[in-house]
Scaffold this active site. Structure first.
Site, PDB file in Angstrom:
ATOM      1  N   GLU A 291       0.818  -1.207   0.000  1.00  0.00           N
ATOM      2  CA  GLU A 291       0.000   0.000   0.000  1.00  0.00           C
ATOM      3  C   GLU A 291       0.857   1.264   0.000  1.00  0.00           C
ATOM      4  O   GLU A 291       0.660   2.176   0.795  1.00  0.00           O
ATOM      5  CB  GLU A 291      -0.975  -0.012   1.187  1.00  0.00           C
ATOM      6  CG  GLU A 291      -1.906  -1.219   1.140  1.00  0.00           C
ATOM      7  CD  GLU A 291      -3.015  -1.214   2.178  1.00  0.00           C
ATOM      8  OE1 GLU A 291      -2.797  -0.695   3.287  1.00  0.00           O
ATOM      9  OE2 GLU A 291      -4.091  -1.746   1.862  1.00  0.00           O
ATOM     10  N   ASP A 366      -8.555  -8.980   4.369  1.00  0.00           N
ATOM     11  CA  ASP A 366      -8.310  -7.795   5.176  1.00  0.00           C
ATOM     12  C   ASP A 366      -9.370  -7.589   6.254  1.00  0.00           C
ATOM     13  O   ASP A 366     -10.186  -6.665   6.137  1.00  0.00           O
ATOM     14  CB  ASP A 366      -8.253  -6.567   4.250  1.00  0.00           C
ATOM     15  CG  ASP A 366      -7.809  -5.322   4.975  1.00  0.00           C
ATOM     16  OD1 ASP A 366      -7.376  -5.445   6.133  1.00  0.00           O
ATOM     17  OD2 ASP A 366      -7.899  -4.230   4.392  1.00  0.00           O
ATOM     18  N   GLU A 394     -12.623  -1.917  12.219  1.00  0.00           N
ATOM     19  CA  GLU A 394     -12.611  -1.176  10.950  1.00  0.00           C
ATOM     20  C   GLU A 394     -13.777  -1.571  10.041  1.00  0.00           C
ATOM     21  O   GLU A 394     -14.428  -0.716   9.456  1.00  0.00           O
ATOM     22  CB  GLU A 394     -11.274  -1.416  10.234  1.00  0.00           C
ATOM     23  CG  GLU A 394     -11.208  -0.795   8.850  1.00  0.00           C
ATOM     24  CD  GLU A 394      -9.874  -1.030   8.145  1.00  0.00           C
ATOM     25  OE1 GLU A 394      -8.950  -1.606   8.757  1.00  0.00           O
ATOM     26  OE2 GLU A 394      -9.760  -0.624   6.972  1.00  0.00           O
TER      27      GLU A 394
HETATM   28  O1  GCW Z   1      -7.168  -2.784   6.230  1.00  0.00           O
HETATM   29  C1  GCW Z   1      -6.210  -1.970   5.703  1.00  0.00           C
HETATM   30  C2  GCW Z   1      -6.517  -0.650   6.296  1.00  0.00           C
HETATM   31  C3  GCW Z   1      -5.338   0.271   6.287  1.00  0.00           C
HETATM   32  C4  GCW Z   1      -4.188  -0.461   6.996  1.00  0.00           C
HETATM   33  C5  GCW Z   1      -3.868  -1.722   6.214  1.00  0.00           C
HETATM   34  C6  GCW Z   1      -2.763  -2.543   6.882  1.00  0.00           C
HETATM   35  C7  GCW Z   1      -2.486   0.464   8.400  1.00  0.00           C
HETATM   36  O2  GCW Z   1      -7.607  -0.090   5.624  1.00  0.00           O
HETATM   37  O3  GCW Z   1      -5.698   1.438   6.963  1.00  0.00           O
HETATM   38  O4  GCW Z   1      -3.053   0.355   7.127  1.00  0.00           O
HETATM   39  O5  GCW Z   1      -5.005  -2.529   6.160  1.00  0.00           O
HETATM   40  O6  GCW Z   1      -3.118  -3.456   7.616  1.00  0.00           O
HETATM   41  O7  GCW Z   1      -1.614  -2.266   6.663  1.00  0.00           O
END
Ligand code: GCW
Length: 671
Positions: A291, A366, A394
């Site tokens: 990311e 995720d 989240e």
């Molecule tokens: O789920 C995603 C989140 C990001 C997060 C990423 C991760 C810290 O939306 O905000 O970043 O995973 O776990 O690295």
């Protein structure tokens, strides 16, 4: 002097208990009018001092507790508790002994003894007929299953918290940097430390995995040192997330290439500097080439090259590198996202230094409301691994929805055996809001994470009961109802958000509400809901079979691969994760897929409506006004959100199914 602030926090706790803003979490103040006597090697370490103080102030079932340190016993961080009935002539009283082979063991034993007291675990001893004087009545020995039981804070240095829903960072990074913490911050962090110690958490990563290079500069390291000093007596080790590009970003080197000697040297010097400040520093957590974060891949190097370079810098001091497998889109573009961790890391199995631990999220995508377990846990045979769970909700209503996560974590733990992991991390849900977690019930998730990290065999039911007893102290009937609501709440949330294996149909970015039609050509495909549900006029779901789909099922061990590959044997809770299923497909209930989908959405909403009316109509007399009001308001919002989820998803999918939406009936509540 050392314990002045500790006492101060108790004092404040006593003063504020009446208002009950939830600040003291499950450690609500049980004050003993006559502090009991604690005997043992109390001066041997600050940790034992804390154990003794907790017992002195909060043990109310007898006049004395004995602490005993016996290193020969090799109990590690564990303890042995014996409770005897004494004074059989008058009302029974208890005399407790805690034996451990470390100060940490005595601390954990003290909290366990208090938990037994506060949850009624010793009541039978107090009510049973007196036994012969001195007869041993209650005995337990426990050791934690994992040696690393860790929180990951996604806290940024500007004070914000990524995916934090309970205010700003608890560390107050912007407040004076350097050795001193303000008294208010010490007070709050002492509550934090105490809460963690009470559930066995022994490590914490202070900053976001999307890490700022500044965390490794001197002023921040001095603040980290001050925090580490405060947490140390509670047996909590500090770790930091590091940005792989730090030496370059800070202008110390012209590259961050892990094979460049200058870069390796910079990290070695940095490690030395950190350990001079914090001798028991735990190590680094790294999100690399994920990311947008820098990583060894930027220089054509592998994750193993990067991890080993950092591991080498930490090795002389006993530190570890925790390397995350949450990477996608870098080297395996176009491959089904859920397959990419295995594709990337399996070839590196055995190539990483022995102080590198690979950390993977529970599911392969995720932190969705429901995912099958991540197959990587079965694919790395020569690499120590940790699981990563997300306490902050989240994708589960954030701090607005009542969703108790222990059942979801137990589902994961039913597939991944404890012996496959060296530890477990939980992405923290804490913030600087009064009650730490926002929703009063979100505290239960922090609690449950710690308890499962200590002992993954504990049941979600028992943990809910423990938490609610310590937090609310209700009559039996109300307690049972409350636990029922907690225990059903995860399935309920899955029902109204994404049942039957649907996943990632959230609104872009904030991940709170529904956006099943979400698609934007500007974003990577893997961020778009339509990529995941693949609705068309024939059916719904992502075909991940080997026969006709992405082949993700093949990453599982044979038994699960076979189970998930076939439509008929795939558990329905994962059905649309692994299969593109015809709208007319008959489900186990006899309903078609479309009917079943409507049923789950309706059922989820009906459940929340029940929770809300139960809380609103029945619970006011039993809960302090502040928390009752808070939960009442939040449940009203949760109900509106659940309806929105149902309506927007069913409206959207009905366009493909070309069937009328089945409206709720009185029979839709899940049995
Ligand atoms: O789920 C995603 C989140 C990001 C997060 C990423 C991760 C810290 O939306 O905000 O970043 O995973 O776990 O690295």
């Amino acid at each position: 002097m050392k314990y002045v602030l500790f006492y101060l926090s108790f004092l404040l706790c006593a003063v504020t208990a009446k208002a009950n803003n939830g600040e003291h979490l499950w450690l609500d103040c049980h004050w003993s009018a006559n502090p009991c006597q604690v005997v043992g090697p109390l001066k041997a370490s600050p940790t034992i001092g804390i154990a003794a103080e907790e017992l002195r102030q909060h043990w109310t079932l007898g006049p004395q507790v004995r602490l005993s340190l016996r290193s020969m016993l090799q109990l590690g961080e564990g303890y042995h508790i014996t409770v005897r009935q004494i004074d059989s002539s008058k009302c029974p009283q208890l005399k407790a002994t805690i034996v451990a082979s470390s100060a940490a063991g005595l601390l954990y034993g003290a909290y366990q003894l208090l938990r037994l007291q506060n949850t009624g675990g010793l009541d039978s001893l107090l009510t049973s007929a007196p036994k012969d004087h001195g007869q041993s009545l209650f005995v337990m020995t426990e050791q934690p299953v994992w040696k690393l039981r860790m929180l990951n804070h996604w806290d940024n240095l500007d004070g914000s918290v990524e995916r934090g829903y309970a205010g700003n960072s608890i560390w107050k990074w912007k407040q004076i940097l350097g050795h001193e913490l303000t008294p208010q911050l010490r007070r709050r962090l002492t509550i934090y430390a105490r809460a963690n110690a009470s559930i066995g958490i022994n490590a914490t990563v202070l900053n976001n995995v999307n890490a700022s290079p500044l965390i490794l500069t001197r002023p921040y390291l001095e603040k980290v040192q001050a925090i580490a000093q405060l947490l140390r007596p509670y047996h909590i080790k500090v770790y930091l997330s590091v940005n792989f590009g730090t030496p370059k970003a800070l202008g110390a080197t012209s590259t961050a290439d892990p094979l460049c000697p200058d870069v390796a040297m910079w990290w070695q010097r940095k490690a030395k500097e950190i350990y001079a400040l914090i001798p028991d520093f735990g190590g680094f957590l790294v999100k690399a080439n994920s990311e947008g974060q820098p990583g060894p891949g930027d220089y054509g190097r592998s994750h193993a090259d990067g991890a080993n370079m950092l591991a080498n810098a930490l090795k002389p001091f006993g530190g570890s590198v925790i390397w995350r497998s949450f990477v996608y889109g870098a080297h395996h573009k176009g491959e089904d996202r859920v397959k990419q961790a295995v594709s990337e890391f399996e070839p590196m199995d055995g190539l990483m230094a022995d102080n590198v631990i690979l950390q993977s999220k529970n599911g392969p995508l995720d932190f969705q409301p429901r995912e099958p377990f991540a197959p990587i846990f079965y694919r790395m045979h020569h690499t120590p691994q940790m699981g990563e769970l997300q306490i902050t909700q989240e994708y589960l209503g954030q701090s607005k929805h009542l969703v108790y996560l222990a059942p979801m974590w137990k589902e994961f733990l039913s597939y991944v055996r404890p012996s496959m992991l060296v530890g477990i991390a939980g992405v923290a849900n804490t913030g600087d809001t009064d009650n730490w977690c926002g929703h009063p019930f979100s505290q239960a998730n922090w609690y449950a994470f710690g308890r499962l990290a200590w002992n993954p065999q504990l049941s979600a039911e028992n943990i809910a009961l423990e938490w609610s007893r310590q937090t609310f102290k209700l009559p039996t009937e109300q307690e049972q109802q409350l636990c029922h609501v907690m225990l059903s709440s995860h399935e309920t949330c899955t029902d109204y958000m994404m049942p039957l294996g649907l996943h990632h149909i959230f609104r872009f970015d904030h991940h709170y509400g529904p956006e099943p039609g979400g698609f934007n050509p500007k974003y990577p495909l893997e961020w778009c809901p339509t990529y995941y549900h693949r609705a068309d006029t024939l059916g719904l779901g992502f075909d991940r079979t080997v026969a006709t789909g992405s082949g993700a099922t093949a990453q599982y061990p044979p038994h699960y691969a076979a189970l998930y590959e076939q439509l008929d044997s795939c558990p329905e809770r994962y059905l649309l994760w692994f299969h593109h299923v015809a709208w007319t497909h008959r489900m186990l209930s006899g309903r078609t897929l479309w009917q079943e989908l409507c049923h789950h959405y309706n059922s989820g909403v009906a459940q929340v409506a029940q929770y809300r009316s139960w809380w609103h109509n029945d619970m006011h007399p039993y809960i302090d006004n502040m928390r009752w009001q808070q939960v009442d308001t939040l449940l009203t919002r949760q109900l509106a959100n659940a309806q929105e989820w149902r309506d927007s998803c069913l409206n959207y999918f009905s366009r493909f199914a070309r069937k009328p939406i089945i409206r709720p009936s009185t029979h839709t509540i899940r049995q």
